[in-house]
Design a protein around this motif. Structure first.
Motif, PDB file in Angstrom:
ATOM      1  N   UNK A 331       0.818  -1.264   0.078  1.00  0.00           N
ATOM      2  CA  UNK A 331       0.062  -0.038   0.077  1.00  0.00           C
ATOM      3  C   UNK A 331       0.852   1.356   0.018  1.00  0.00           C
ATOM      4  N   UNK A 332       0.335   2.439  -0.403  1.00  0.00           N
ATOM      5  CA  UNK A 332       0.962   3.464  -0.661  1.00  0.00           C
ATOM      6  C   UNK A 332       0.646   4.739   0.443  1.00  0.00           C
ATOM      7  N   UNK A 333       0.194   4.295   1.642  1.00  0.00           N
ATOM      8  CA  UNK A 333      -0.207   5.552   2.455  1.00  0.00           C
ATOM      9  C   UNK A 333       0.938   6.098   3.341  1.00  0.00           C
ATOM     10  N   UNK A 334       1.959   5.658   3.429  1.00  0.00           N
ATOM     11  CA  UNK A 334       3.040   6.025   4.405  1.00  0.00           C
ATOM     12  C   UNK A 334       2.563   5.593   5.898  1.00  0.00           C
ATOM     13  N   UNK A 335       1.653   4.117   5.894  1.00  0.00           N
ATOM     14  CA  UNK A 335       1.197   3.913   7.125  1.00  0.00           C
ATOM     15  C   UNK A 335       1.651   2.244   7.408  1.00  0.00           C
ATOM     16  N   UNK A 336       1.466   1.838   8.593  1.00  0.00           N
ATOM     17  CA  UNK A 336       1.682   0.511   9.001  1.00  0.00           C
ATOM     18  C   UNK A 336       0.994  -0.520   8.220  1.00  0.00           C
ATOM     19  N   UNK A 337       1.805  -1.364   7.405  1.00  0.00           N
ATOM     20  CA  UNK A 337       0.888  -2.386   6.165  1.00  0.00           C
ATOM     21  C   UNK A 337       0.072  -3.343   7.169  1.00  0.00           C
ATOM     22  N   UNK A 338       0.240  -3.491   8.377  1.00  0.00           N
ATOM     23  CA  UNK A 338      -0.621  -4.648   9.383  1.00  0.00           C
ATOM     24  C   UNK A 338      -2.001  -3.764   9.414  1.00  0.00           C
ATOM     25  N   UNK A 339      -2.325  -2.817   8.891  1.00  0.00           N
ATOM     26  CA  UNK A 339      -3.527  -2.436   8.939  1.00  0.00           C
ATOM     27  C   UNK A 339      -4.515  -2.540   7.701  1.00  0.00           C
ATOM     28  N   UNK A 340      -3.809  -3.323   6.798  1.00  0.00           N
ATOM     29  CA  UNK A 340      -4.614  -3.550   5.438  1.00  0.00           C
ATOM     30  C   UNK A 340      -4.613  -5.183   5.048  1.00  0.00           C
ATOM     31  N   UNK A 341      -5.593  -5.548   4.366  1.00  0.00           N
ATOM     32  CA  UNK A 341      -5.606  -6.921   3.860  1.00  0.00           C
ATOM     33  C   UNK A 341      -5.259  -6.880   2.332  1.00  0.00           C
ATOM     34  N   UNK A 342      -4.927  -8.097   1.707  1.00  0.00           N
ATOM     35  CA  UNK A 342      -4.364  -9.026   2.497  1.00  0.00           C
ATOM     36  C   UNK A 342      -2.913  -9.050   3.038  1.00  0.00           C
ATOM     37  N   UNK A 343      -2.503  -7.993   2.918  1.00  0.00           N
ATOM     38  CA  UNK A 343      -1.067  -7.877   3.293  1.00  0.00           C
ATOM     39  C   UNK A 343      -0.733  -8.151   4.596  1.00  0.00           C
ATOM     40  N   UNK A 344      -1.734  -8.062   5.608  1.00  0.00           N
ATOM     41  CA  UNK A 344      -1.824  -8.572   6.866  1.00  0.00           C
ATOM     42  C   UNK A 344      -1.437  -9.881   7.260  1.00  0.00           C
TER      43      UNK A 344
END
Length: 457
Positions: A331-344
């Motif tokens: 993802x491209x939001x400069x945020x923790x990737x653990x907050x999104x699926x399926x990357x979590x």
């Protein structure tokens, strides 16, 4: 056109044997789209699916359709359809409309229901991507002076040697599914489409588009390139080019990491087909169904999009269990990737983005980060095939461009021998370049950069 009032609400109907249906909600409640995943395992799959769907069909009086076989342009009234995305023995679930009170008071409390979430449209699926630069002059030889992204991933240290060296097998025999926007222009005549469809590669990149099969990057390839399925009616066109961009990195003739791999497009979004969790799930389970049909095929699934719906994560997890090598954008939001699926999902390979600055690797300003990131790959000013004409090459940025680098790298590995998704992930990390990426001081992430398994020089 306004929906008739009587179709906005659920009217309860009796089950057989005088058993009353559950309370489906008040007559003034609007219907809302929900994605539902059922709890199943090897011992109860058939019984759970049979009982749950029988309840739905009898109480709702709706038609149930298998989305993997459905022509979506034939559906005129989504209010009266149960969209079944189940794959026997792998995953059971569906999308349909319920009232909020029915979901909260009954459906979510059923023992066999694992997840039930509202099916929301993803408002900005591409986020900070499509940073367009001036078109490049085509370079048809495999020395890669104008492709530093490929040059970087086949060696550990700088300076770049202006070559891209990879195994002779080049991903041959591996199917990479690109679940994205389709790029085949609707204006292309049937004769051209028939000629092009004979060259197919398989990539599953969940980025909502297809593949512009007319582009030179997909002509004369050893691997085949095809758009196999659309969940947006019968429209195979790639209206924005994202699917084409992704496919060209996976296996384009000169731009691709694994240029002998098979590329298979699956369209899940488009101009009149907003991206939502339902279509992401449909795309993933479509690939799962193809795996179920032919377990011996080597599948890579590339998904270049993020979602907040846990149902997407659950389906992705089941896809990996089924033996599909699943690669997703961080993802491209400069945020923790653990907050999104399926990357979590721990078993998914989650990819963040780097850029090259003065012979150094830097995490891009936009990339998501954190412990859910598996590794980084080039993701800024990456040369990709465009859809302006059959020879257009542009420079784009985003983690969705990083992701197909890794999908191509896994295709290279699978062409050399069989491995499970767990083994391919371990293999990527074993040969990756370590501790070279700068800019992670305040974004704690494993300092691991993609490196392919290349030929001995």
């Amino acid at each position: 056109m306004a929906i008739p009032r009587e179709k906005l609400y659920i009217t309860p109907s009796p089950l057989e044997d005088d058993v009353t249906c559950p309370n489906l909600g008040g007559t003034n409640e609007p219907l809302i789209d929900y994605n539902v995943v059922l709890k199943t395992d090897a011992t109860n799959y058939d019984s759970v699916v049979k009982n749950h769907f029988e309840m739905l069909e009898k109480c709702l009086q709706r038609e149930r359709h298998n989305v993997h076989e459905l022509d979506f342009s034939s559906i005129k009234d989504n209010n009266n359809v149960i969209f079944d995305f189940s794959v026997k023995g792998m995953i059971a679930g569906y999308t349909t409309k319920f009232t909020k009170s029915f979901v909260e008071n009954y459906l979510s409390k059923l023992h066999e229901v694992a997840i039930v979430n509202e099916n929301k449209v993803i408002e900005d699926p591409f986020e900070n991507e499509f940073v367009k630069q001036a078109p490049l002059v085509r370079k048809t030889v495999r020395p890669v002076a104008k492709m530093p992204n490929l040059d970087r991933i086949d060696q550990e240290n700088y300076p770049l040697n202006l070559k891209y060296i990879y195994p002779d097998s080049a991903g041959a025999g591996v199917d990479v599914f690109v679940v994205d926007s389709c790029v085949l222009k609707v204006t292309i005549c049937n004769a051209i489409f028939y000629a092009l469809i004979k060259n197919v590669i398989i990539i599953i990149t969940f980025y909502f588009r297809g593949i512009f099969l007319e582009h030179e990057e997909f002509q004369g390839r050893q691997g085949k390139t095809v758009v196999e399925k659309t969940f947006c009616g019968n429209n195979l066109a790639d209206e924005n080019g994202h699917g084409t961009n992704v496919a060209s990195i996976v296996g384009g003739k000169t731009l691709g990491v694994a240029n002998y791999a098979n590329i298979i497009g699956v369209k899940i979004t488009g101009k009149d087909c907003p991206l939502n969790a339902q279509n992401i799930i449909n795309g993933i389970t479509y690939v799962m169904q193809q795996k179920a049909n032919d377990p011996g095929r080597k599948f890579v699934l590339n998904l270049s999009v993020t979602s907040s719906d846990a149902a997407v994560g659950e389906v992705a997890s089941k896809a990996v269990e089924a033996g599909i090598h699943f690669v997703a954008a961080a993802g491209n939001r400069n945020l923790d990737a653990c907050g999104f699926f399926p990357g979590k999902v721990e078993t998914v390979v989650t990819v963040a983005a780097t850029k090259i600055t003065l012979n150094q690797d830097w995490a891009t300003e936009f990339t998501n980060w954190g412990k859910c990131v598996t590794l980084f790959a080039p993701g800024e000013k990456v040369p990709v095939a465009g859809i302006g004409n059959s020879s257009e090459i542009t420079l784009d940025s985003g983690t969705s461009l990083s992701t197909p680098h890794v999908s191509g790298a896994i295709a290279l590995m699978l062409a050399e021998g069989d491995s499970t998704p767990e083994q391919s992930k371990e293999g990527l990390l074993k040969i990756a370049t370590k501790d070279k990426i700068k800019g992670l001081d305040y974004r704690p992430t494993a300092n691991v950069l993609l490196r392919i398994r290349n030929a001995v020089i």
